[in-house]
Scaffold this motif. Structure first.
Motif, PDB file in Angstrom:
ATOM      1  N   VAL A   3       0.864  -1.188   0.000  1.00  0.00           N
ATOM      2  CA  VAL A   3       0.000   0.000   0.000  1.00  0.00           C
ATOM      3  C   VAL A   3       0.900   1.237   0.000  1.00  0.00           C
ATOM      4  O   VAL A   3       2.025   1.183   0.493  1.00  0.00           O
ATOM      5  N   GLU A   4       0.365   2.322  -0.525  1.00  0.00           N
ATOM      6  CA  GLU A   4       1.172   3.549  -0.515  1.00  0.00           C
ATOM      7  C   GLU A   4       1.172   4.195   0.848  1.00  0.00           C
ATOM      8  O   GLU A   4       2.113   4.868   1.236  1.00  0.00           O
ATOM      9  N   LYS A   5       0.063   3.978   1.595  1.00  0.00           N
ATOM     10  CA  LYS A   5      -0.073   4.660   2.886  1.00  0.00           C
ATOM     11  C   LYS A   5      -0.512   3.656   3.951  1.00  0.00           C
ATOM     12  O   LYS A   5      -1.715   3.409   4.098  1.00  0.00           O
ATOM     13  N   PRO A   6       0.423   3.068   4.679  1.00  0.00           N
ATOM     14  CA  PRO A   6       0.029   2.114   5.725  1.00  0.00           C
ATOM     15  C   PRO A   6      -0.875   2.811   6.749  1.00  0.00           C
ATOM     16  O   PRO A   6      -0.707   3.997   7.025  1.00  0.00           O
ATOM     17  N   LEU A   7      -1.856   2.056   7.287  1.00  0.00           N
ATOM     18  CA  LEU A   7      -2.824   2.645   8.213  1.00  0.00           C
ATOM     19  C   LEU A   7      -2.745   1.969   9.572  1.00  0.00           C
ATOM     20  O   LEU A   7      -2.331   0.814   9.678  1.00  0.00           O
ATOM     21  N   LEU A  60     -17.467  -1.869   8.958  1.00  0.00           N
ATOM     22  CA  LEU A  60     -17.148  -0.959   7.861  1.00  0.00           C
ATOM     23  C   LEU A  60     -16.698  -1.770   6.655  1.00  0.00           C
ATOM     24  O   LEU A  60     -16.113  -2.855   6.809  1.00  0.00           O
ATOM     25  N   GLN A  61     -16.984  -1.240   5.491  1.00  0.00           N
ATOM     26  CA  GLN A  61     -16.583  -1.951   4.277  1.00  0.00           C
ATOM     27  C   GLN A  61     -15.066  -1.948   4.163  1.00  0.00           C
ATOM     28  O   GLN A  61     -14.416  -0.904   4.325  1.00  0.00           O
ATOM     29  N   LEU A  62     -14.520  -3.110   3.875  1.00  0.00           N
ATOM     30  CA  LEU A  62     -13.062  -3.219   3.719  1.00  0.00           C
ATOM     31  C   LEU A  62     -12.573  -2.311   2.590  1.00  0.00           C
ATOM     32  O   LEU A  62     -11.472  -1.763   2.652  1.00  0.00           O
ATOM     33  N   SER A  63     -13.415  -2.121   1.568  1.00  0.00           N
ATOM     34  CA  SER A  63     -13.011  -1.288   0.425  1.00  0.00           C
ATOM     35  C   SER A  63     -12.638   0.132   0.867  1.00  0.00           C
ATOM     36  O   SER A  63     -11.753   0.753   0.278  1.00  0.00           O
ATOM     37  N   GLN A  64     -13.298   0.633   1.915  1.00  0.00           N
ATOM     38  CA  GLN A  64     -12.960   1.978   2.415  1.00  0.00           C
ATOM     39  C   GLN A  64     -11.500   2.049   2.821  1.00  0.00           C
ATOM     40  O   GLN A  64     -10.793   3.009   2.519  1.00  0.00           O
ATOM     41  N   LEU A  65     -11.063   1.038   3.576  1.00  0.00           N
ATOM     42  CA  LEU A  65      -9.672   1.046   4.047  1.00  0.00           C
ATOM     43  C   LEU A  65      -8.709   0.863   2.887  1.00  0.00           C
ATOM     44  O   LEU A  65      -7.644   1.473   2.860  1.00  0.00           O
ATOM     45  N   LEU A  66      -9.104   0.033   1.930  1.00  0.00           N
ATOM     46  CA  LEU A  66      -8.217  -0.195   0.777  1.00  0.00           C
ATOM     47  C   LEU A  66      -8.047   1.095  -0.018  1.00  0.00           C
ATOM     48  O   LEU A  66      -6.948   1.428  -0.462  1.00  0.00           O
ATOM     49  N   ASP A  67      -9.152   1.828  -0.188  1.00  0.00           N
ATOM     50  CA  ASP A  67      -9.065   3.094  -0.915  1.00  0.00           C
ATOM     51  C   ASP A  67      -8.157   4.068  -0.183  1.00  0.00           C
ATOM     52  O   ASP A  67      -7.344   4.761  -0.793  1.00  0.00           O
ATOM     53  N   GLU A  68      -8.339   4.100   1.120  1.00  0.00           N
ATOM     54  CA  GLU A  68      -7.548   5.039   1.902  1.00  0.00           C
ATOM     55  C   GLU A  68      -6.062   4.684   1.885  1.00  0.00           C
ATOM     56  O   GLU A  68      -5.204   5.561   1.810  1.00  0.00           O
ATOM     57  N   ALA A  69      -5.772   3.399   1.963  1.00  0.00           N
ATOM     58  CA  ALA A  69      -4.375   2.964   2.014  1.00  0.00           C
ATOM     59  C   ALA A  69      -3.721   3.017   0.632  1.00  0.00           C
ATOM     60  O   ALA A  69      -2.509   2.970   0.512  1.00  0.00           O
ATOM     61  N   LYS A  70      -4.529   3.114  -0.403  1.00  0.00           N
ATOM     62  CA  LYS A  70      -4.044   3.153  -1.791  1.00  0.00           C
ATOM     63  C   LYS A  70      -3.220   1.907  -2.123  1.00  0.00           C
ATOM     64  O   LYS A  70      -1.983   1.894  -2.025  1.00  0.00           O
TER      65      LYS A  70
END
Ligand SMILES: Nc1nc2c(c(=O)[nH]1)N[C@H]1C(S)=C(S)[C@@H](COP(=O)(O)O)O[C@H]1N2
Ligand SMILES: [Mo]
Length: 263
Positions: A109-113, A147-157
């Protein structure tokens, strides 16, 4: 699109499989076919990956699993597998009711969360009443919130080379001679981005119980129960599953279950 589907069906029929049974009993149907020393066997790496590819061809990426009404919930979600982890890190979080817990999203990911449970609970949520099917032969309808996993994936890029999402869990299981082996699971990015794939922190209008995977467990509604990792410690984006466990993509997969547990 339609002719594409028809061609796939013809492909399936031509190798002697009734297309209609494949999404539900893929492996059983294929095992017999593959065990007879057929030359086709050499072409197809394993029944497992064929099952996966066949299911991916036949199932619409966004097709929803059936959802039910509240009146169809007959009992609490039946706990199965690990129900009371005693791993040290888990017990420490459990003592403060998961206030010190943080979910890590890492890997390709570009941005680890890193998020606390409260932060996850403040994100937009989704609630769904679905049926959980365990390979042991029981099912249970329950209401899941998260929460939808897709939200975190989008955020983490997610980086383009990522192909799978691996869930690392807090619990380990006694695997005989192998000693204690950590539970883990993995899915592809199609299932990871599916609208019903949620990281659940609530079940049947209550905070998720320890027995059902507190503080966080995933729901992957088009697959079998063992895919739905409980006690999630971290989520890792990867390009290959070979570094984990015995390399088959999950705790039970390493002992022979299908990686794609479609229902
Ligand atoms: N971490 C972890 N996740 C797990 C398991 C487990 O033992 N450990 N068991 C799996 C199996 S086989 C099933 S059927 C479901 C059970 O979920 P439940 O206890 O909420 O019914 O969790 C799955 N996820
Ligand atoms: Mo299961």
């Amino acid at each position: 699109m339609k002719s594409f589907a028809l061609n796939r069906r013809r492909f399936l029929t031509s190798v002697g499989i009734a297309a209609s049974t494949v999404p539900f009993a893929g492996c059983d149907a294929l095992d017999g076919f593959l065990s007879g020393g057929s030359p086709v066997r050499d072409v197809l790496a394993t029944a497992n990956s064929l099952t996966y590819r066949v299911q991916r061809m036949l199932i619409d990426a966004d097709k929803l699993a059936p959802e039910f009404s509240s009146s169809e919930i007959r009992q609490g979600q039946r706990p199965n597998g690990s129900t009371d982890p005693n791993d040290e890190a888990y017990l420490a979080h459990r003592t403060d009711n998961f206030a010190s817990y943080r979910l890590q999203v890492q890997g390709l990911v570009e941005k680890p969360l890193s998020y606390s449970l409260a932060e996850l609970q403040n994100m937009p949520s989704r609630t769904q009443i679905t049926r959980h099917d365990c390979v042991e032969g029981w099912s249970c309808i329950a209401k899941w919130s998260g929460l939808q996993l897709s939200q975190l994936l989008d955020e983490a890029k997610v980086k383009p080379e990522a192909r799978f999402v691996v869930f690392h869990c807090f619990d380990s299981m006694n695997a005989g001679l192998a000693g204690n082996v950590g539970y883990y699971e993995s899915i592809d990015l199609v299932d990871a981005r599916h609208p019903q794939t949620i990281l659940a922190y609530g079940c049947n209008d209550q905070p998720l119980q320890i027995a059902n995977g507190a503080p966080l467990r995933v729901r992957i509604e088009r697959q079998l129960g063992y895919k739905m990792a409980k006690y999630i410690r971290s989520i890792e984006l990867v390009s290959t599953l070979s570094p984990f466990g015995k390399g088959k993509g999950g705790f039970w997969e390493d002992y022979g279950y299908d990686w794609y547990g479609g229902i």
